[in-house]
Write an enzyme that holds these catalytic residues in place. Structure first.
Site, PDB file in Angstrom:
ATOM      1  N   ALA A   1      68.893 -20.215  47.392  1.00 44.70           N
ATOM      2  CA  ALA A   1      67.717 -19.723  48.113  1.00 44.70           C
ATOM      3  C   ALA A   1      68.020 -19.446  49.581  1.00 44.70           C
ATOM      4  O   ALA A   1      68.908 -20.037  50.189  1.00 44.70           O
ATOM      5  CB  ALA A   1      66.580 -20.733  48.005  1.00 44.70           C
TER       6      ALA A   1
ATOM      7  N   ARG B   1      61.622 -22.206  40.268  1.00 45.09           N
ATOM      8  CA  ARG B   1      62.497 -22.064  39.088  1.00 45.09           C
ATOM      9  C   ARG B   1      61.760 -22.449  37.809  1.00 45.09           C
ATOM     10  O   ARG B   1      61.927 -21.806  36.761  1.00 45.09           O
ATOM     11  CB  ARG B   1      63.733 -22.948  39.251  1.00 45.09           C
ATOM     12  CG  ARG B   1      64.773 -22.401  40.210  1.00 45.09           C
ATOM     13  CD  ARG B   1      65.978 -23.324  40.264  1.00 45.09           C
ATOM     14  NE  ARG B   1      65.711 -24.560  40.973  1.00 45.09           N
ATOM     15  CZ  ARG B   1      66.339 -25.716  40.732  1.00 45.09           C
ATOM     16  NH1 ARG B   1      67.233 -25.797  39.756  1.00 45.09           N
ATOM     17  NH2 ARG B   1      66.059 -26.789  41.442  1.00 45.09           N
TER      18      ARG B   1
ATOM     19  N   LEU C   1      65.759 -26.454  50.140  1.00 52.13           N
ATOM     20  CA  LEU C   1      65.883 -25.175  49.452  1.00 52.13           C
ATOM     21  C   LEU C   1      67.156 -25.229  48.618  1.00 52.13           C
ATOM     22  O   LEU C   1      68.175 -25.783  49.041  1.00 52.13           O
ATOM     23  CB  LEU C   1      65.988 -24.023  50.456  1.00 52.13           C
ATOM     24  CG  LEU C   1      64.696 -23.543  51.117  1.00 52.13           C
ATOM     25  CD1 LEU C   1      65.019 -22.541  52.222  1.00 52.13           C
ATOM     26  CD2 LEU C   1      63.751 -22.912  50.101  1.00 52.13           C
ATOM     27  N   ASP C   2      67.114 -24.640  47.421  1.00 56.99           N
ATOM     28  CA  ASP C   2      68.296 -24.583  46.582  1.00 56.99           C
ATOM     29  C   ASP C   2      69.419 -23.834  47.292  1.00 56.99           C
ATOM     30  O   ASP C   2      69.145 -22.963  48.137  1.00 56.99           O
ATOM     31  CB  ASP C   2      67.984 -23.855  45.271  1.00 56.99           C
ATOM     32  CG  ASP C   2      66.912 -24.552  44.450  1.00 56.99           C
ATOM     33  OD1 ASP C   2      66.809 -25.786  44.554  1.00 56.99           O
ATOM     34  OD2 ASP C   2      66.190 -23.861  43.700  1.00 56.99           O
ATOM     35  N   PRO C   3      70.683 -24.119  46.962  1.00 54.04           N
ATOM     36  CA  PRO C   3      71.786 -23.349  47.557  1.00 54.04           C
ATOM     37  C   PRO C   3      71.625 -21.838  47.378  1.00 54.04           C
ATOM     38  O   PRO C   3      71.961 -21.062  48.280  1.00 54.04           O
ATOM     39  CB  PRO C   3      73.015 -23.871  46.813  1.00 54.04           C
ATOM     40  CG  PRO C   3      72.653 -25.287  46.472  1.00 54.04           C
ATOM     41  CD  PRO C   3      71.182 -25.237  46.138  1.00 54.04           C
TER      42      PRO C   3
END
Length: 307
Positions: free
Chosen positions: A52, A183, A48-50
């Site tokens: 998120a 995204r 997961l992206d930072p």
């Protein structure tokens, strides 16, 4: 000055459904959880992206052997997109590249723009992503200012829905297959609307087979850890919970021994494919590949052979 004591790790098997906080990378969250549980071996099932939050399944010990299966599972997200600006990361953590006026948009126009972004589609990954090129993540190249041609891949978007629309913000719901970037969906939706867009909020709500997950935050886990490791370990799910969607084959003791030693065994023919193999008590021994009436070991857990 007292030196910080080193963590003494221990063998530990099972699955933890972590509610990842914003601001940490998936690996940073993994390492905090690993030290909290003192687990010798741990891995997660899809970054997961930072920015998120939400479900990040953590695999301890032998459960790391099924991490690849969970990585390819169907996932669901809720996200907020802000219209009118594109960024270099396609989310709010990036630098604004272009600002454009936002036209008056009714729900019909938004739905029409979303329709081609569903089903089996070609998607260009974000430049700032963990995809590797020449053995190095794209984000590392991007941070050095290198010119990058992000790959275009086929992905599956099962659902892409508008939940709400207030001003320049869209709340969206996504269900998708492995490798899909929310995204990129938001970026492409913004281009179809003619004004650009980027993600400001992203939360993963479930990952198959955990459709209604009981997640634990890091704060909750720290509080539980204060009660002792018995209470902490009670937060784990057995490995079997990660394999509930796979066909199951039970072996008698004789076949279990042969299977545990890596030998194919006979089974009831019921279609080819990967199956979860268990003993008569329902304890999963590993994964097998069924070919007609023959079951070949594919990935074995350490307890596959009786002591």
């Amino acid at each position: 000055m007292n030196k910080k004591s080193r963590t003494v790790f221990r063998p530990l098997d099972g699955l933890l459904l972590l509610d990842k906080p914003a601001g940490l990378s998936s690996n940073q969250a993994l390492q905090q959880v690993r030290h909290l549980f003192r687990a010798e071996k741990a891995g997660h099932t899809g970054s997961l992206d930072p920015l998120a939050t939400g479900l990040l399944p953590i695999c301890f010990g032998e459960a790391t052997k099924i991490a690849g299966l969970l990585l390819g599972s169907r996932k669901a997200y809720e996200t907020t997109a802000v219209l009118g600006a594109t960024t270099d990361t396609d989310d709010a953590d990036g630098v604004v590249l272009l600002e454009r006026p936002v036209p008056v948009l009714d729900p019909g126009v938004i739905h029409d723009a979303m329709a081609p972004l569903q089903g089996r589609i070609s998607q260009r990954a974000p430049i700032y992503s963990a995809l590797k090129q020449g053995g190095e993540p794209l984000y590392a190249k991007a941070r050095r200012g290198e010119s990058i041609e992000a790959p275009i891949r086929e992905v599956e978007v099962h659902r892409f829905e508008l939940v709400d629309h207030h001003g320049q913000a869209l709340r969206l719901r996504v269900e998708c297959g492995s490798g899909t970037y929310v995204r990129s969906l938001v970026r492409d939706l913004g281009e179809r609307l003619g004004c650009g867009a980027h993600v400001t909020v992203l939360r993963r709500t479930w990952v198959d087979p955990f459709r209604e997950p009981r997640m634990f935050t890091l704060e909750q886990l720290r509080d539980i850890a204060a009660e002792g490791e018995v209470a902490l370990d009670a937060c784990l799910l057995p490995i079997e919970q990660g394999l509930v969607d796979f066909p199951k084959v039970e072996l008698d003791p004789e076949h279990q021994v042969r299977f545990g030693h890596g030998q194919p065994v006979a089974c009831e023919p019921a279609g080819d494919g990967v199956v979860a193999v268990a003993n008569a008590q329902g304890k999963c021994l590993g994964l097998g590949q069924r070919h007609g009436a023959l079951l070949a070991p594919q990935r074995l857990f350490r307890w596959a052979v009786p002591a």
